[in-house]
Design a protein around this motif. Sequence first.
Motif, short mmCIF file in Angstrom:
data_model
loop_
_atom_site.label_atom_id
_atom_site.label_comp_id
_atom_site.label_asym_id
_atom_site.label_seq_id
_atom_site.Cartn_x
_atom_site.Cartn_y
_atom_site.Cartn_z
N VAL A 197 6.58 24.84 -23.65
CA VAL A 197 7.93 24.28 -23.50
C VAL A 197 8.73 25.11 -22.50
CG1 VAL A 197 10.10 23.82 -24.69
CG2 VAL A 197 7.93 23.24 -25.80
N GLY A 198 8.72 26.43 -22.69
CA GLY A 198 9.45 27.29 -21.76
C GLY A 198 8.88 27.20 -20.35
N LEU A 199 7.56 27.11 -20.24
CA LEU A 199 6.93 27.02 -18.93
C LEU A 199 7.30 25.71 -18.24
CD1 LEU A 199 5.07 28.43 -16.95
CD2 LEU A 199 3.11 27.51 -18.20
N GLN A 200 7.34 24.62 -18.99
CA GLN A 200 7.75 23.33 -18.42
C GLN A 200 9.18 23.40 -17.88
OE1 GLN A 200 6.03 19.90 -18.25
NE2 GLN A 200 7.57 20.25 -16.67
N TYR A 206 11.82 25.09 -10.65
CA TYR A 206 11.25 25.33 -9.32
C TYR A 206 10.83 24.03 -8.62
CZ TYR A 206 10.88 30.36 -10.36
OH TYR A 206 11.14 31.67 -10.66
N GLY A 207 10.77 22.92 -9.36
CA GLY A 207 10.30 21.66 -8.78
C GLY A 207 8.79 21.58 -8.68
N TRP A 208 8.09 22.28 -9.57
CA TRP A 208 6.62 22.29 -9.59
C TRP A 208 6.12 21.64 -10.86
CZ3 TRP A 208 6.52 28.27 -8.52
CH2 TRP A 208 7.00 28.51 -7.22
N ASP A 209 4.77 21.59 -11.01
CA ASP A 209 4.20 21.08 -12.25
C ASP A 209 3.04 21.98 -12.68
OD1 ASP A 209 1.85 20.25 -10.84
OD2 ASP A 209 2.78 18.32 -10.39
N ASN A 233 -4.24 20.18 -15.00
CA ASN A 233 -5.17 20.53 -13.92
C ASN A 233 -4.76 21.76 -13.14
OD1 ASN A 233 -6.98 18.34 -14.44
ND2 ASN A 233 -5.45 16.97 -13.53
N GLY A 234 -4.12 22.69 -13.86
CA GLY A 234 -3.98 24.02 -13.33
C GLY A 234 -5.19 24.83 -13.75
N VAL A 235 -5.07 26.15 -13.71
CA VAL A 235 -6.18 27.03 -14.09
C VAL A 235 -5.75 27.84 -15.30
CG1 VAL A 235 -7.76 28.84 -13.35
CG2 VAL A 235 -6.92 27.17 -11.68
#
Length: 274
Positions: A197-200, A206-209, A233-235
């Motif tokens: 949740v915090g990471l989202q 930042y406008g990233w995913d 689909n990150g690492v």
Amino acid sequence: MTIKMIALDLDNTLLDSHKKISVRNERDLRALHEQGIKVVLCTGRPINAIWPLIQQLGLTNDDDCTINFNGGLVVENNSKQVLFRQGMGYENIHRVYDYCKQNHYPLNVLDFESVYEMTDLAESGYSGFIHHIQYHHMPFSQLPHDKEYSKLIICTNVDVVEEAQQNVPQTIKDVFTVTRSQPYVLEFLPPQVDKAVGLQKLLDHYGWDFSNVMSFGDGDNDLGMTKAVDGGNGVAVAMANGVDQVRQAATKVTKSNDEDGVAVFLEDYFATRL
């Protein structure tokens, strides 16, 4: 997929068994940070408690941020500006207190600035675990009713924490997220709060995913983040010393925290950048 952020759990992940960041881990993270990749510490601790680690890694640019309280707080490191905060009121805390009293467990209650240790319960080990934060010692009857609280903690020996986790009643699970951040620490968080949740919230800032994230974790409280990064689909990297659930949910598994597992993976993945 372009990795723009490295999100790191601390205990048993970035930190070795002596609670230190190794020279190798520090070198690699500093190098990637200087190249423009965000390095974000994701921890159950408050920011004051990890400030020496933030300074050690040089995460003091104006736009550097940290995720604290297992996702309940996202804050800019220098300005302390809060980007996201999710706490809870007093109304349900008595459920955990009653559970601890019935079973002779200790209890610490944290707001976003300090720790309240319940002196009418068993002795807690938490004061020796977290530093650089104010402690208040009082019976539960004196706990302030007008505060916003970040989490509650049972901190004691591993066998007792294991028992406490196994026997948490459904009435508590209905109103708290219950997770193990350390073998000897059981946490009760606001509902639907975890590191994912915090990471989202930080990615939105930042406008990233999640496809832009590489995460490292080992424990139960890293499972949500690991699943979110891998599913986006990150690492998602798990430590060799991680719990089974995290290692199974991860994209990759690296060496243990005492074998510079973070640096080992970074050096392989970013071979042309380090």
